[in-house]
Design an enzyme around this catalytic site. Structure first.
Site, PDB file in Angstrom:
ATOM      1  CG  ASN A 134      64.721  38.854  79.899  1.00  0.00           C
ATOM      2  OD1 ASN A 134      63.957  38.252  79.190  1.00  0.00           O
ATOM      3  ND2 ASN A 134      64.336  40.078  80.303  1.00  0.00           N
ATOM      4  CB  VAL A 214      62.955  42.357  67.642  1.00  0.00           C
ATOM      5  CG1 VAL A 214      62.176  41.223  67.069  1.00  0.00           C
ATOM      6  CG2 VAL A 214      64.360  42.641  67.238  1.00  0.00           C
ATOM      7  CD  GLU A 232      53.775  42.122  78.197  1.00  0.00           C
ATOM      8  OE1 GLU A 232      54.174  43.200  78.606  1.00  0.00           O
ATOM      9  OE2 GLU A 232      52.827  41.973  78.374  1.00  0.00           O
ATOM     10  CB  CYS A 266      61.447  44.107  80.467  1.00  0.00           C
ATOM     11  SG  CYS A 266      60.490  42.883  81.378  1.00  0.00           S
ATOM     12  CD  GLU A 435      52.593  38.445  78.012  1.00  0.00           C
ATOM     13  OE1 GLU A 435      53.754  38.826  78.288  1.00  0.00           O
ATOM     14  OE2 GLU A 435      52.776  37.213  77.284  1.00  0.00           O
TER      15      GLU A 435
HETATM   16  P1  NAP Z   1      65.156  40.516  71.019  1.00  0.00           P
HETATM   17  O1  NAP Z   1      66.435  40.458  70.170  1.00  0.00           O
HETATM   18  O2  NAP Z   1      63.957  41.350  70.659  1.00  0.00           O
HETATM   19  O3  NAP Z   1      64.652  39.047  70.986  1.00  0.00           O
HETATM   20  C1  NAP Z   1      63.613  38.465  71.445  1.00  0.00           C
HETATM   21  C2  NAP Z   1      63.134  37.477  70.713  1.00  0.00           C
HETATM   22  O4  NAP Z   1      62.895  37.626  69.358  1.00  0.00           O
HETATM   23  C3  NAP Z   1      64.173  36.087  70.634  1.00  0.00           C
HETATM   24  O5  NAP Z   1      63.638  34.984  70.602  1.00  0.00           O
HETATM   25  C4  NAP Z   1      64.737  36.546  69.166  1.00  0.00           C
HETATM   26  O6  NAP Z   1      65.169  35.418  68.660  1.00  0.00           O
HETATM   27  C5  NAP Z   1      63.277  36.745  68.614  1.00  0.00           C
HETATM   28  N1  NAP Z   1      63.619  37.778  67.410  1.00  0.00           N
HETATM   29  C6  NAP Z   1      64.714  38.233  66.834  1.00  0.00           C
HETATM   30  N2  NAP Z   1      64.696  39.042  65.664  1.00  0.00           N
HETATM   31  C7  NAP Z   1      63.507  38.556  65.289  1.00  0.00           C
HETATM   32  C8  NAP Z   1      62.654  38.799  64.047  1.00  0.00           C
HETATM   33  N3  NAP Z   1      63.042  39.669  63.095  1.00  0.00           N
HETATM   34  N4  NAP Z   1      61.296  38.206  63.993  1.00  0.00           N
HETATM   35  C9  NAP Z   1      60.808  37.501  65.032  1.00  0.00           C
HETATM   36  N5  NAP Z   1      61.606  37.196  66.048  1.00  0.00           N
HETATM   37  C10 NAP Z   1      62.694  37.914  66.317  1.00  0.00           C
HETATM   38  O7  NAP Z   1      65.454  40.546  72.527  1.00  0.00           O
HETATM   39  P2  NAP Z   1      66.587  39.933  73.316  1.00  0.00           P
HETATM   40  O8  NAP Z   1      67.837  40.575  72.974  1.00  0.00           O
HETATM   41  O9  NAP Z   1      66.187  38.631  73.444  1.00  0.00           O
HETATM   42  O10 NAP Z   1      66.026  40.481  75.074  1.00  0.00           O
HETATM   43  C11 NAP Z   1      66.439  41.781  75.414  1.00  0.00           C
HETATM   44  C12 NAP Z   1      65.169  42.549  75.275  1.00  0.00           C
HETATM   45  O11 NAP Z   1      63.849  42.176  75.495  1.00  0.00           O
HETATM   46  C13 NAP Z   1      65.210  44.002  76.225  1.00  0.00           C
HETATM   47  O12 NAP Z   1      64.913  45.116  75.519  1.00  0.00           O
HETATM   48  C14 NAP Z   1      64.242  43.661  77.227  1.00  0.00           C
HETATM   49  O13 NAP Z   1      63.613  44.771  77.939  1.00  0.00           O
HETATM   50  C15 NAP Z   1      63.025  42.948  76.623  1.00  0.00           C
HETATM   51  N6  NAP Z   1      62.076  42.130  77.375  1.00  0.00           N
HETATM   52  C16 NAP Z   1      61.026  42.778  77.689  1.00  0.00           C
HETATM   53  C17 NAP Z   1      60.087  41.736  78.627  1.00  0.00           C
HETATM   54  C18 NAP Z   1      58.798  42.241  78.909  1.00  0.00           C
HETATM   55  O14 NAP Z   1      58.143  41.572  79.652  1.00  0.00           O
HETATM   56  N7  NAP Z   1      58.405  43.349  78.571  1.00  0.00           N
HETATM   57  C19 NAP Z   1      60.526  40.825  79.068  1.00  0.00           C
HETATM   58  C20 NAP Z   1      61.797  40.476  78.739  1.00  0.00           C
HETATM   59  C21 NAP Z   1      62.723  41.037  77.691  1.00  0.00           C
HETATM   60  P3  NAP Z   1      67.013  35.156  68.856  1.00  0.00           P
HETATM   61  O15 NAP Z   1      67.209  34.689  69.987  1.00  0.00           O
HETATM   62  O16 NAP Z   1      67.300  34.315  67.665  1.00  0.00           O
HETATM   63  O17 NAP Z   1      67.524  36.463  68.588  1.00  0.00           O
END
Ligand code: NAP
Ligand code: MG
Length: 455
Positions: A134, A214, A232, A266, A435
Site C-alpha cells: 500500500n 501475517v 506495523e 492502515c 517507527e
Molecule cells: P500482507 O499479506 O500481510 O503482506 C505484507 C508483506 O508481508 C508482503 O511483502 C508479503 O509478501 C509479506 N508476507 C506475506 N506472507 C508472509 C509470510 N508468511 N512470511 C513473511 N512475509 C510474508 O499484507 P498486504 O496484503 O501486503 O497489506 C495489507 C495489510 O497491511 C493491511 O491489513 C494493512 O492495514 C496492513 N498495513 C499496515 C501498515 C502499518 O503501518 N500499520 C502499513 C501498511 C499496511 P507478498 O507480497 O509476497 O504477499
C-alpha cells in the site's frame, strides 16, 4: 527472455502489463543475506561522520529521482501522482533526518563505585524489512533509513505486487556510493523470501508492515530464535465528531481521511462517529464532499483517488458491500482497471463486518453517538488501535478523549498522523514497537553495558 520464476506487474488503473519481475528463490535469498552479513562487518566500522555523509548522498540521489520514482509508483500501484511525489520525497526526508543519527548514537555514563560504567548502542547485524503494497516507498524508507544509520545492513522484501520503486531505490543506493550488500532489495514471495528473513539465523531483526494475520505468524516465527521484531499492522480507526466542532470542516475533510490511497491505508479513518445533534448536518456536508472527490486517472495532476491495487483487492472490498445499501457514493471512471467509488454506509450495528473489520478500500461506515463516554466506548470497541481523529472546539474534551482512545497516533481537528520526526505505531493488535521519530535508530541496536575497574 522468459523468466521461469517471475511475477507480471499490472498497472491497476488500466489492467495492462507493465513488466515482468524475477522472484528470488530460497537459495538466492540465503546468498543475499550472507552478502549482507559480510557487508555488515565493514559497515559497522565506517566512521560515524562518513556513514552520515553516505546517507545524505543517498538522500540527494533520491531527491534527483523523485519524478521518476513517482511516475513508477503511479504505474505500479495506481497512486495519484501528487501522493507518489510526496512518497518519494518522504524517502529523501527520512534519509536526511536519520543521516544525523550516526554521530548521535549516544550511550550513557552511569555512576558506579570503583570505576566507570558506560553503555554503547551496538548495531544488530542484518535487518530484514518486509514491506506491504500500500505504501511501497515510505514504508521501505522507515525501515532502512534508521537501520542503516545505526550501523546495520538491510535486506528488503517489497510486496510481490509492487516491487518496482524498491528495486529502483536499491539501484540508487549503489549510485550514491553505499557499499554493495549494505542495502539489498530482494523481490519475491512472502512465503519464500519473507519467511526466510524469519528463519535465517543471520537476520537479527525483522521489521514487518502488513496484515495482522501475517504479523502474528512472523512474531511466532521470530520467537524460535528470540529474534527482535517490529510490527506495523492493520487498523480500524475512528474519526469522532462532537456537536461543538466545526462540523463543516469535519465533513469536508472526512473523505480524505479514509479515501486517500483508495482507502488502502492502515491509518484510514474508516469509522466515523458523529454526535447525534449534528448527525444530519454532518451527513449533508459529507455527501457533498464525497461526490466531489476527483476519482480519475492517477497520472492526472488533479486526481485525488486512483484504483485499488489489484483485481483481488477490488473483489475483496466489493464483497463487504454485498447486501449492504450504501447511503451515497462518489464518482468512479468508466475504465478498465480495478476501480471502486468512494462509498458511505450508515450503520448502528457494532457487530457488522463493515464496522469491525479492516476493509482496506474506499468504504466508510458512519454511526451516531450520544455523549463523550459513549464515543470513547465505541472508538475503543475494536481489536485495533493505530490512529484516529477528534473534532471538537473544547480543549479539555480534546485532551480527555485523546488520552482515552487506545491508539498510537491521534490528531485533533485534523487528520494528520505520520510525520517522520514523530513516533508512529499501534496499540493492541495494530502493532508492536514504534517507527520514525527521534528514537527509531535505538530500536535497531543492542544496548551494551561495560564496567571498567579503576584499580
Ligand atoms: P500482507 O499479506 O500481510 O503482506 C505484507 C508483506 O508481508 C508482503 O511483502 C508479503 O509478501 C509479506 N508476507 C506475506 N506472507 C508472509 C509470510 N508468511 N512470511 C513473511 N512475509 C510474508 O499484507 P498486504 O496484503 O501486503 O497489506 C495489507 C495489510 O497491511 C493491511 O491489513 C494493512 O492495514 C496492513 N498495513 C499496515 C501498515 C502499518 O503501518 N500499520 C502499513 C501498511 C499496511 P507478498 O507480497 O509476497 O504477499
Ligand atoms: Mg497478503
Amino acid at each position: 527472455m522468459v523468466l521461469v520464476n517471475s511475477y507480471t506487474v499490472i498497472n491497476p488503473a488500466t489492467a495492462s502489463v507493465v513488466t515482468e519481475v524475477g522472484l528470488a528463490t530460497v537459495e538466492e535469498t540465503d546468498a543475499a543475506i550472507e552478502r549482507a552479513h559480510d557487508a555488515f562487518v565493514a559497515w559497522r566500522d565506517v566512521a560515524p561522520g562518513e556513514r552520515a555523509r553516505l546517507l545524505r548522498s543517498f538522500a540527494a540521489v533520491v531527491d534527483e529521482h523523485v519524478e521518476e520514482l513517482a511516475r513508477l509508483e503511479v504505474k505500479n500501484s495506481g497512486h495519484t501522482i501528487g501522493n507518489a511525489r510526496w512518497e518519494a520525497g518522504n524517502v529523501c526526508d527520512v534519509l536526511n533526518y536519520y543521516s544525523a543519527a550516526p554521530e548521535r548514537l549516544f550511550g550513557r555514563q552511569i555512576p558506579v563505585p570503583g570505576g566507570v560504567d558506560i553503555t554503547f548502542r551496538e548495531p544488530l547485524g542484518v535487518v530484514g524489512v518486509i514491506v506491504p503494497w500500500n505504501f511501497p516507498m515510505p514504508i521501505a524508507g522507515w525501515g532502512f533509513a534508521p537501520a542503516l544509520a545505526a550501523g546495520n545492513t538491510v535486506v528488503l522484501k517489497p510486496a510481490e505486487l509492487t516491487p518496482l520503486t524498491a528495486i529502483r531505490l536499491g539501484e540508487l543506493a549503489i549510485e550514491a556510493g553505499l557499499p554493495e550488500g549494505v542495502l539489498t532489495v530482494i523481490p519475491g514471495k512472502g512465503s519464500v523470501v519473507g519467511e526466510r528473513f524469519v528463519t535465517h539465523p543471520l537476520v537479527r531483526k525483522v521489521c514487518f508492515t502488513g496484515s495482522t494475520e501475517v504479523g502474528k505468524r512472523i512474531m511466532a516465527g521470530c520467537a524460535d530464535q528470540v529474534k527482535k521484531v517490529t510490527l506495523e499492522l492493520g487498523g480500524k480507526s475512528a474519526n469522532i465528531v462532537f456537536a461543538d466542532a466545526d462540523v463543516a470542516k469535519a465533513a469536508a475533510t472526512a473523505p480524505y481521511a479514509v479515501f486517500d490511497n483508495a482507502g488502502q491505508d492502515c491509518c484510514a479513518r474508516s469509522r466515523i462517529l458523529v454526535q447525534r445533534a449534528v448527525y444530519d448536518e454532518f451527513l449533508g456536508g459529507l455527501e457533498t464532499a464525497v461526490r466531489g472527490v476527483k476519482v480519475i486517472d492517477p497520472g492526472d495532476e488533479a486526481s485525488e483517488m486512483g484504483p485499488l491495487v489489484s483485481a483481488g483487492q477490488r473483489d475483496a472490498v466489493a464483497r463487504y458491500l454485498e447486501g449492504v445499501e450504501p447511503a451515497f457514493t462518489g464518482p468512479v471512471p468508466e475504465s478498465d482497471g480495478f476501480w471502486l467509488p468512494p462509498t458511505v454506509v450508515l450503520t448502528d450495528d457494532t457487530q457488522a463486518p463493515i464496522w469491525r473489520e479492516e476493509v482496506f478500500g474506499p468504504v466508510v461506515a458512519v454511526m451516531p453517538f450520544d455523549d463523550e463516554a459513549d464515543a470513547i466506548r465505541l472508538a475503543n470497541d475494536t481489536e485495533y488501535g493505530l490512529s484516529g481523529s477528534i473534532f471538537t472546539r473544547d480543549v479539555g474534551r480534546a485532551l480527555r478523549v485523546a488520552r482515552a482512545v487506545e491508539a498510537g497516533n491521534l490528531s485533533v481537528n485534523s487528520h494528520s498522523s505520520v510525520r517522520y520526526w514523530t513516533p508512529f505505531g499501534g496499540y493492541k493488535q495494530s502493532g508492536l514497537g514504534r517507527e520514525l521519530g527521534p528514537d527509531a535508530p535505538d530500536a535497531f541496536t543492542e544496548e551494551k553495558n561495560v564496567f571498567i575497574a579503576q584499580d
